[in-house]
Design an enzyme around this catalytic site. Structure first.
Site, PDB file in Angstrom:
ATOM      1  N   ASN A  20      15.787  97.260  21.956  1.00 41.81           N
ATOM      2  CA  ASN A  20      15.623  98.159  20.810  1.00 41.81           C
ATOM      3  C   ASN A  20      15.556  97.163  19.489  1.00 41.81           C
ATOM      4  O   ASN A  20      14.807  97.407  18.019  1.00 41.81           O
ATOM      5  CB  ASN A  20      17.257  97.929  20.171  1.00 41.81           C
ATOM      6  CG  ASN A  20      17.716  99.124  21.192  1.00 41.81           C
ATOM      7  OD1 ASN A  20      17.361 100.380  21.121  1.00 41.81           O
ATOM      8  ND2 ASN A  20      18.596  98.549  21.633  1.00 41.81           N
ATOM      9  N   HIS A  89      24.966  89.760  25.342  1.00 41.64           N
ATOM     10  CA  HIS A  89      25.997  89.446  25.497  1.00 41.64           C
ATOM     11  C   HIS A  89      27.020  90.548  26.514  1.00 41.64           C
ATOM     12  O   HIS A  89      27.770  89.985  27.072  1.00 41.64           O
ATOM     13  CB  HIS A  89      26.624  90.749  24.466  1.00 41.64           C
ATOM     14  CG  HIS A  89      26.319  90.751  22.790  1.00 41.64           C
ATOM     15  ND1 HIS A  89      26.034  89.785  22.575  1.00 41.64           N
ATOM     16  CD2 HIS A  89      25.052  91.456  22.048  1.00 41.64           C
ATOM     17  CE1 HIS A  89      25.575  89.936  21.012  1.00 41.64           C
ATOM     18  NE2 HIS A  89      24.916  90.869  21.023  1.00 41.64           N
ATOM     19  N   ASP A  96      20.677  84.428  34.875  1.00 42.91           N
ATOM     20  CA  ASP A  96      20.834  83.732  35.836  1.00 42.91           C
ATOM     21  C   ASP A  96      19.311  83.973  36.426  1.00 42.91           C
ATOM     22  O   ASP A  96      19.072  82.487  36.440  1.00 42.91           O
ATOM     23  CB  ASP A  96      21.963  84.991  37.335  1.00 42.91           C
ATOM     24  CG  ASP A  96      22.758  84.416  37.507  1.00 42.91           C
ATOM     25  OD1 ASP A  96      23.668  84.097  36.784  1.00 42.91           O
ATOM     26  OD2 ASP A  96      23.847  85.094  37.995  1.00 42.91           O
ATOM     27  N   LEU A 112      18.983  87.761  15.156  1.00 45.13           N
ATOM     28  CA  LEU A 112      17.596  87.971  13.280  1.00 45.13           C
ATOM     29  C   LEU A 112      19.387  87.498  12.790  1.00 45.13           C
ATOM     30  O   LEU A 112      19.747  86.764  11.183  1.00 45.13           O
ATOM     31  CB  LEU A 112      17.672  89.637  13.499  1.00 45.13           C
ATOM     32  CG  LEU A 112      15.778  89.003  13.579  1.00 45.13           C
ATOM     33  CD1 LEU A 112      15.077  90.742  13.461  1.00 45.13           C
ATOM     34  CD2 LEU A 112      15.039  88.255  12.801  1.00 45.13           C
ATOM     35  N   ARG A 118      29.541  89.679  13.382  1.00 48.97           N
ATOM     36  CA  ARG A 118      29.542  90.995  13.469  1.00 48.97           C
ATOM     37  C   ARG A 118      30.610  91.570  14.279  1.00 48.97           C
ATOM     38  O   ARG A 118      32.071  91.286  14.478  1.00 48.97           O
ATOM     39  CB  ARG A 118      28.528  91.128  14.268  1.00 48.97           C
ATOM     40  CG  ARG A 118      26.987  90.858  12.770  1.00 48.97           C
ATOM     41  CD  ARG A 118      25.867  91.049  13.160  1.00 48.97           C
ATOM     42  NE  ARG A 118      25.853  92.810  13.545  1.00 48.97           N
ATOM     43  CZ  ARG A 118      24.807  93.482  14.104  1.00 48.97           C
ATOM     44  NH1 ARG A 118      23.547  92.786  15.189  1.00 48.97           N
ATOM     45  NH2 ARG A 118      24.768  95.235  14.526  1.00 48.97           N
ATOM     46  N   ARG A 122      29.422  91.550  19.752  1.00 51.28           N
ATOM     47  CA  ARG A 122      28.143  90.723  19.479  1.00 51.28           C
ATOM     48  C   ARG A 122      28.686  89.007  19.368  1.00 51.28           C
ATOM     49  O   ARG A 122      27.822  88.134  19.689  1.00 51.28           O
ATOM     50  CB  ARG A 122      27.707  90.780  18.790  1.00 51.28           C
ATOM     51  CG  ARG A 122      27.126  92.744  18.357  1.00 51.28           C
ATOM     52  CD  ARG A 122      26.011  93.032  17.945  1.00 51.28           C
ATOM     53  NE  ARG A 122      26.184  94.395  17.688  1.00 51.28           N
ATOM     54  CZ  ARG A 122      25.619  95.210  17.680  1.00 51.28           C
ATOM     55  NH1 ARG A 122      24.391  94.374  18.511  1.00 51.28           N
ATOM     56  NH2 ARG A 122      25.083  96.490  17.863  1.00 51.28           N
TER      57      ARG A 122
END
Length: 154
Positions: A20, A89, A96, A112, A118, A122
């Site tokens: 994303n 997360h 690994d 960012l 949050r 997160r």
């Protein structure tokens, strides 16, 4: 820690972005900012080159592709700045993979937004303990801080 630099070689730093992040500048501008990932990469390229680093960039929405790049980093890059996106997360596979190459290539985790301010999910990063350091909440400066740290330790 990393591959030995030859005289005259620039250090090679990869900026690795996860899922994303290709939507940066489009998705939740109030959280991630209005700059697109291409704009961010152009700024980081100039920033890193100003510090004597050769800059490379990769983004994928696919966990396996990110893992392949992490594995190859031990032979291709001197250091990696990673924003693993949501994989931060919960992806023990990415954790690994970093652990497998951390002896050869240092990783700096960046975000960012301030992940600690949050949603609860997160606030958890499964990759922090295999990265040299985490910079979170400074916008594009998180990446610059990661580049600075790599330039310092390489």
């Amino acid at each position: 820690m990393s591959r030995p630099l030859k005289i005259g070689d620039n250090m090679k730093i990869l900026v690795l972005n996860g899922p994303n992040l290709n939507m940066t500048g489009i998705r939740k501008k109030n959280v991630y900012g209005a700059q697109t990932l291409d704009e961010i990469n152009r700024i980081l390229k100039a920033y890193g080159e100003g510090k004597g680093a050769e800059m490379f960039f990769y983004q994928s929405n696919h966990e396996g592709d990110i893992i392949d790049v992490i594995h190859s980093s031990r032979n291709e890059y001197d250091g990696v700045v990673i924003n693993a996106g949501a994989y931060t997360h919960y992806s023990y596979a990415i954790r690994d993979a970093i652990e497998a190459v951390e002896e050869y290539t240092p990783f700096v985790e960046v975000h960012l937004s301030d992940i600690n301010a949050r949603e609860d999910f997160r606030k958890i990063s499964v990759i922090t303990d295999v990265c040299v350091k985490q910079f979170s909440g400074y916008g594009i400066d998180s990446y610059k801080m990661g580049i600075d740290l790599l330039c310092e330790i390489l």
